[in-house]
Design a protein around this motif. Structure first.
Motif, PDB file in Angstrom:
ATOM      1  N   ALA A  46       1.057  -0.958   0.076  1.00  0.00           N
ATOM      2  CA  ALA A  46      -0.187  -0.048  -0.082  1.00  0.00           C
ATOM      3  C   ALA A  46       0.846   1.079   0.340  1.00  0.00           C
ATOM      4  O   ALA A  46       2.126   1.283   0.656  1.00  0.00           O
ATOM      5  N   ASN A  47       0.952   2.061  -0.649  1.00  0.00           N
ATOM      6  CA  ASN A  47       1.033   3.890  -0.446  1.00  0.00           C
ATOM      7  C   ASN A  47      -0.450   4.453   0.421  1.00  0.00           C
ATOM      8  O   ASN A  47      -0.580   4.565  -0.318  1.00  0.00           O
ATOM      9  N   THR A  67       2.500   0.826  -8.827  1.00  0.00           N
ATOM     10  CA  THR A  67       3.485   0.157  -7.312  1.00  0.00           C
ATOM     11  C   THR A  67       3.565  -1.781  -8.509  1.00  0.00           C
ATOM     12  O   THR A  67       2.500  -2.148  -8.918  1.00  0.00           O
ATOM     13  N   HIS A  68       4.506  -2.003  -7.484  1.00  0.00           N
ATOM     14  CA  HIS A  68       5.205  -3.667  -8.460  1.00  0.00           C
ATOM     15  C   HIS A  68       5.491  -4.674  -7.272  1.00  0.00           C
ATOM     16  O   HIS A  68       5.841  -3.809  -5.680  1.00  0.00           O
ATOM     17  N   VAL A  69       5.639  -5.849  -7.531  1.00  0.00           N
ATOM     18  CA  VAL A  69       6.439  -6.888  -6.898  1.00  0.00           C
ATOM     19  C   VAL A  69       6.933  -7.560  -7.817  1.00  0.00           C
ATOM     20  O   VAL A  69       6.229  -8.445  -8.609  1.00  0.00           O
ATOM     21  N   TYR A  70       7.923  -7.670  -7.218  1.00  0.00           N
ATOM     22  CA  TYR A  70       9.563  -8.652  -8.180  1.00  0.00           C
ATOM     23  C   TYR A  70       9.684  -9.479  -7.309  1.00  0.00           C
ATOM     24  O   TYR A  70       9.748  -9.040  -6.130  1.00  0.00           O
ATOM     25  N   THR A  71       9.621 -11.210  -7.836  1.00  0.00           N
ATOM     26  CA  THR A  71      10.142 -11.882  -7.480  1.00  0.00           C
ATOM     27  C   THR A  71      11.173 -12.370  -8.549  1.00  0.00           C
ATOM     28  O   THR A  71      11.056 -12.448  -9.408  1.00  0.00           O
ATOM     29  N   PRO A 131      23.392 -17.229  -1.993  1.00  0.00           N
ATOM     30  CA  PRO A 131      22.946 -18.052  -3.496  1.00  0.00           C
ATOM     31  C   PRO A 131      21.214 -18.196  -3.099  1.00  0.00           C
ATOM     32  O   PRO A 131      20.347 -18.319  -4.602  1.00  0.00           O
ATOM     33  N   GLU A 132      21.332 -19.225  -2.387  1.00  0.00           N
ATOM     34  CA  GLU A 132      19.567 -19.674  -1.963  1.00  0.00           C
ATOM     35  C   GLU A 132      19.162 -19.039  -0.972  1.00  0.00           C
ATOM     36  O   GLU A 132      18.163 -19.658  -0.215  1.00  0.00           O
ATOM     37  N   THR A 133      18.730 -17.108  -1.022  1.00  0.00           N
ATOM     38  CA  THR A 133      17.549 -16.674  -0.264  1.00  0.00           C
ATOM     39  C   THR A 133      16.529 -16.488  -1.072  1.00  0.00           C
ATOM     40  O   THR A 133      16.869 -15.767  -2.537  1.00  0.00           O
ATOM     41  N   ALA A 134      15.064 -16.759  -1.092  1.00  0.00           N
ATOM     42  CA  ALA A 134      14.299 -15.608  -2.537  1.00  0.00           C
ATOM     43  C   ALA A 134      14.167 -13.971  -2.344  1.00  0.00           C
ATOM     44  O   ALA A 134      14.080 -13.675  -0.830  1.00  0.00           O
ATOM     45  N   PHE A 135      13.514 -13.924  -3.045  1.00  0.00           N
ATOM     46  CA  PHE A 135      13.800 -12.142  -3.014  1.00  0.00           C
ATOM     47  C   PHE A 135      12.899 -11.277  -3.766  1.00  0.00           C
ATOM     48  O   PHE A 135      11.759 -12.025  -4.279  1.00  0.00           O
ATOM     49  N   ILE A 136      11.948 -10.862  -2.642  1.00  0.00           N
ATOM     50  CA  ILE A 136      10.535 -10.350  -2.974  1.00  0.00           C
ATOM     51  C   ILE A 136      11.294  -8.368  -1.817  1.00  0.00           C
ATOM     52  O   ILE A 136      11.382  -8.347  -1.425  1.00  0.00           O
ATOM     53  N   ILE A 137      11.017  -7.814  -3.296  1.00  0.00           N
ATOM     54  CA  ILE A 137      10.501  -6.406  -3.888  1.00  0.00           C
ATOM     55  C   ILE A 137       9.786  -5.768  -4.530  1.00  0.00           C
ATOM     56  O   ILE A 137       8.772  -6.213  -4.946  1.00  0.00           O
ATOM     57  N   ALA A 138       8.932  -5.334  -3.046  1.00  0.00           N
ATOM     58  CA  ALA A 138       8.463  -4.662  -3.320  1.00  0.00           C
ATOM     59  C   ALA A 138       8.248  -3.118  -3.233  1.00  0.00           C
ATOM     60  O   ALA A 138       8.852  -2.707  -2.180  1.00  0.00           O
ATOM     61  N   GLY A 139       7.485  -2.046  -3.519  1.00  0.00           N
ATOM     62  CA  GLY A 139       7.120  -0.818  -3.220  1.00  0.00           C
ATOM     63  C   GLY A 139       6.503   0.517  -4.864  1.00  0.00           C
ATOM     64  O   GLY A 139       5.717  -0.632  -5.996  1.00  0.00           O
ATOM     65  N   ASP A 140       6.938   1.475  -5.223  1.00  0.00           N
ATOM     66  CA  ASP A 140       6.022   2.443  -6.294  1.00  0.00           C
ATOM     67  C   ASP A 140       7.399   2.304  -6.722  1.00  0.00           C
ATOM     68  O   ASP A 140       8.211   3.385  -5.846  1.00  0.00           O
TER      69      ASP A 140
END
Length: 367
Positions: free
Chosen positions: A78-79, A255-259, A220-229
């Motif tokens: 949420a923004n 507003t996007h969410v990347y994995t 290297p064995e980590t899940a990345f979650i990138i979220a924001g505006d």
């Protein structure tokens, strides 16, 4: 003595005659009426059977049954545009909606918080809130700010990795170790990002790419979650292997969410938070663990039974010069023939003593 017809109807046979009369009446009903009744009974049976057969499935139903045991955490983005003024409605959402109550991680951009606002003023019950306020390093004094709220029922091991604030981008990195996590991931790094509308998109993506690449090298064995505006920016221009999961965009809303996982989430729109000009988004985890994607394989291995070492020592206690005599041609010994004969003798003894065992190897099994 003769009995009257009236007395003949009395006694135990009267009920039989009455039931017979009822059956006669039912037999006198029209044929279409009896067919309709029969169809209604069959329809009722089918309805009951259809309702009881099977069970409800799907990602949404699984999240309702086990909200904190999903392969990936459920997200709320949420923004808010001033988080302090939206806390009353946010707390109301948290207490009245089960979907918001059981959400694992919440991302808030444009919190507009300053050092004078304590953490208790923007805290939520049962959640650990990590905030990154706009500092003097940015060219602006108003606006900006990020916050990540993590449900304590999902994760209590949270570590802030980095906080960055510049004229082009703000981001907050937090490393999480949830209670339940698939075997292919050892942790999750959540990144909240905000890029102002008047920022240089190229420079902003360069700074974010450098920070993410550094963490990918270390974990290297980590899940990345990138979220924001992200406004006018797109993370896929610098990180092509990341996937964008927000499929319900609004005009002027970026507003996007990347994995790094394809089809990891499904985005669901939620109402605006109070007077915010951005709709909120709930991201439902759809990821299937690697153990469910690939079938396990069966492999045959050699197992040494009890007492195999003594048997092997007894068999290998031999005169090795006999192999050299058999492989001697004229006065010289053929070293290749001598080596192969010795190795074949050892291999045959090992095969005789060792037993074959079949083991199952799962796709997420560590070496």
């Amino acid at each position: 003595m003769t009995t009257s017809p009236a007395l003949r109807t009395c006694g135990g046979r009267s009920g039989h005659k009455e039931s017979a009369g009822i059956s006669v009446v039912s037999q006198r009903l029209p044929s279409h009426t009896s067919t309709t009744l029969r169809q209604r009974r069959l329809r009722r049976r089918r309805r009951r059977r259809r309702q009881k057969r099977g069970c409800r499935g799907g990602a949404r139903e699984k999240l309702i049954q086990a909200p904190h045991r999903a392969p990936l955490p459920s997200l709320l983005l949420a923004n808010v545009r001033s988080l302090a003024h939206k806390m009353n409605e946010l707390r109301l959402w948290d207490t009245t909606s089960n979907k918001i109550t059981e959400t694992n991680i919440m991302f808030f951009t444009e919190t507009w918080l300053r050092d004078g606002v304590p953490d208790c003023a923007v805290g939520l019950q049962g959640r650990h809130c990590i905030r990154s306020d706009r500092t003097a390093d940015c060219s602006k004094s108003r606006g900006g700010g990020l916050c990540i709220c993590i449900n304590r029922s999902c994760c209590t091991d949270n570590l802030t990795i980095a906080k960055h604030c510049s004229a082009n981008i703000e981001f907050l990195m937090v490393k999480n170790r949830p209670f339940y996590l698939p075997r292919e991931f050892n942790s999750i790094i959540t990144i909240a990002a905000y890029i102002p509308p008047d920022a240089n998109a190229k420079l902003a993506m360069t700074e974010l790419h450098a920070a993410i690449s550094n963490q990918q090298t270390q974990h290297p064995e980590t899940a990345f979650i990138i979220a924001g505006d992200f406004n006018h920016s797109n993370l896929k221009t610098v990180l092509a292997k990341f996937y964008q999961h927000v499929s319900c965009p609004k005009r002027g809303d970026k507003t996007h969410v990347y994995t790094i996982i394809k089809e990891a989430y499904k985005a669901l729109p939620l109402p605006e938070l109070d007077q915010s000009d951005h709709i909120s988004r709930f991201l439902l985890p759809k990821y299937h663990p690697l153990m469910m994607q690939v079938k396990p394989s069966v492999k045959s291995v050699k197992v040494w039974p009890e007492g195999a070492d003594f048997k092997l020592q007894h068999r290998l206690h031999t005169n090795w010069s006999d192999f050299a005599v058999t492989d001697t041609v004229d006065p010289h010994t053929d070293i290749d023939s001598y080596t192969s004969s010795v190795l074949d003798y050892i291999k045959n003894n090992i095969n005789d003593i060792a037993t074959i065992k079949r083991i199952t190897i799962f796709p997420n099994q560590k070496p």
